[in-house]
Design an enzyme around this catalytic site. Structure first.
Site, mmCIF file in Angstrom:
data_model
loop_
_atom_site.group_PDB
_atom_site.id
_atom_site.type_symbol
_atom_site.label_atom_id
_atom_site.label_comp_id
_atom_site.label_asym_id
_atom_site.label_seq_id
_atom_site.Cartn_x
_atom_site.Cartn_y
_atom_site.Cartn_z
ATOM 1 N N HIS A 59 0.825 -1.209 0.000
ATOM 2 C CA HIS A 59 0.000 0.000 0.000
ATOM 3 C C HIS A 59 0.861 1.261 0.000
ATOM 4 C CE1 HIS A 59 0.917 0.816 4.257
ATOM 5 N NE2 HIS A 59 0.777 -0.506 4.448
ATOM 6 N N CYS A 76 3.848 -4.823 6.420
ATOM 7 C CA CYS A 76 3.334 -4.625 5.067
ATOM 8 C C CYS A 76 4.446 -4.166 4.131
ATOM 9 C CB CYS A 76 2.210 -3.588 5.070
ATOM 10 S SG CYS A 76 0.683 -4.168 5.829
#
Length: 430
Positions: free
Chosen positions: A345, A363
């Site tokens: 992201h 992440c």
């Protein structure tokens, strides 16, 4: 960002025939009888509701012997199991027609075997159903015999359903894995797997494998040995209505799902170089700087598969047991990689660290522009391969983590194959 763990006999006399009632699911048998003096053939009576039949003409001296039909279950049988019981067999000849209908007159699909001596349904029967079987067979001289049976299937004490990750008419990346998660424990995995079929064009060697979902539910996934080939047409047929998962527990779903494998796009995130290479049809089209999990929260290794994507999501540390460490709203261009919460992201708050330092909570973060580029490129089923992780490999039940299981082990996870792959030969139905 964080990972969220969160049966009957016959006799003939003077050309006539008689039928005797069978017991329970023992087969109903009918034998064609012909008079030796060329007189009329007595088609015989029916006993206990069994329907007899007649031959199409007299048998002559030296002609072929009579044909016979055996239907299981026998006429009048109650509480028949839905799967593995119904069958029609011929001796002394070949089946020419088998028609099975339910109480609404709908035909049950089935196939006569290539040798003509057997018939079985394509799928389990429904629970608490009333069925009629009408069969015909002929001997080598074409002398025909008919037989009929009526029976009822047993009721279900409980039912189960599966959650299918693949939708009809969808397009998936080359890392697609077909996944069915069940809402009830599956005790008889072979009975369920036997009623799942995958057909592809071109054909591949593929296999189902049983595993546990991240939430602990029973799950069965299907994949080939290697990534799918672009343009492959895949047809999943799941005949779970009447399939028996456990004593008294039966399925109530029938699915026919067709989907397509799209262009090949594979992303490789190297946590050592801190760059993610994106290759389309084998050619690198992007090499994006990233910042993955830091020393305290390293990004897991192995192959992840894009599950979905959303432009704008809230990421809350409480969902991963980190208290109130953070609560970030509207995180942009979030590509979902694992069920536990791994995403690729946009992470503008880490500007200056991309390509230089890993400093996320697990992440794969990118700058705003590069995150949008990656977001726009990927689709569900695209593999993201994570190299040089210092942490464990993604488990097969975490998202679509099945690519992290070696092929020999994957095959052993099948309840049917016994270690051999099942070919998805043939062309999907139009």
């Amino acid at each position: 960002m964080p990972r969220i763990h969160g049966a009957s006999r016959t006799g003939a006399a003077g050309g006539g025939i008689r039928l005797f009632a069978g017991l329970m699911v023992a087969p109903l048998i009918f034998i064609a009888g012909c008079s030796s003096d060329g007189g009329k053939t007595d088609p015989g009576g029916s006993t206990g509701g069994n329907s007899g039949g007649s031959s199409s003409g007299p048998n002559k001296k030296g002609a072929a012997g009579p044909a016979a039909i055996a239907i299981t279950p026998a006429d009048g049988t109650k509480s028949v199991e839905t799967d593995g019981v119904l069958k029609v067999d011929a001796t002394g000849g070949k089946l020419t027609s088998v028609v099975v209908t339910d109480a609404k007159g709908q035909t049950v699909a089935g196939q006569i075997s290539p040798d003509g001596i057997g018939w079985k349904p394509d799928a389990p029967l429904a629970n608490a159903g009333a069925y009629t079987v009408a069969a015909k067979a002929a001997n080598a001289d074409g002398v025909e015999v008919t037989a009929q049976s009526k029976f009822n299937t047993k009721s279900a004490d409980d039912t189960f359903v599966a959650n299918f990750n693949i939708e009809p008419d969808s397009t998936w990346g080359v890392g697609a894995i077909i996944s069915l998660k069940f809402n009830e424990p599956i005790k008889d995995k072979a009975a369920i797997e036997r009623n799942l079929k995958v057909v592809s064009e071109p054909a591949v060697q593929g296999s189902w494998s049983w595993l546990k979902d991240l939430d602990g539910n029973d799950r069965v996934d299907y994949r080939p040995e290697k990534y799918w080939v672009t343009g492959t047409k895949v047809n999943l047929k799941a005949n779970l209505t009447g399939a028996k998962a456990a004593p008294g527990v039966y399925g109530k779903q029938t699915k026919d799902i067709k989907f397509t494998i799209g262009r090949s796009l594979v992303a490789t995130a190297d946590l050592k170089s801190k760059y993610m290479s994106v290759k389309q049809d084998g050619t690198e089209i992007k090499n994006l700087p990233i910042s993955a999990g830091g020393p305290s929260f390293p990004t897991w290794g192995g192959t992840m598969v894009v599950l979905d994507k959303v432009d704008g999501i809230t990421m809350d540390s409480e969902t991963v047991g980190l208290g109130d460490a953070y609560n970030m709203k509207n995180v942009r261009h979030a590509v979902h990689l694992t069920a536990s919460g791994t995403y690729a992201h946009g992470a503008p708050w880490n500007e200056g660290k991309f390509g230089r330092q890993n400093d996320s909570h697990g992440c794969i973060g990118m700058g705003a522009s590069n995150a949008k580029t990656f977001f726009d490129l990927v689709t569900q089923g695209d593999p993201v391969e994570v190299l040089n992780s210092t942490d464990k490999t993604v488990k097969p039940g975490n998202g679509l983590g099945g690519w992290n299981v070696d092929w020999a082990t994957w095959l052993k996870g099948s309840a049917l194959s016994g270690g051999g792959a099942a070919p998805t030969s043939g062309t999907p139905a139009p």
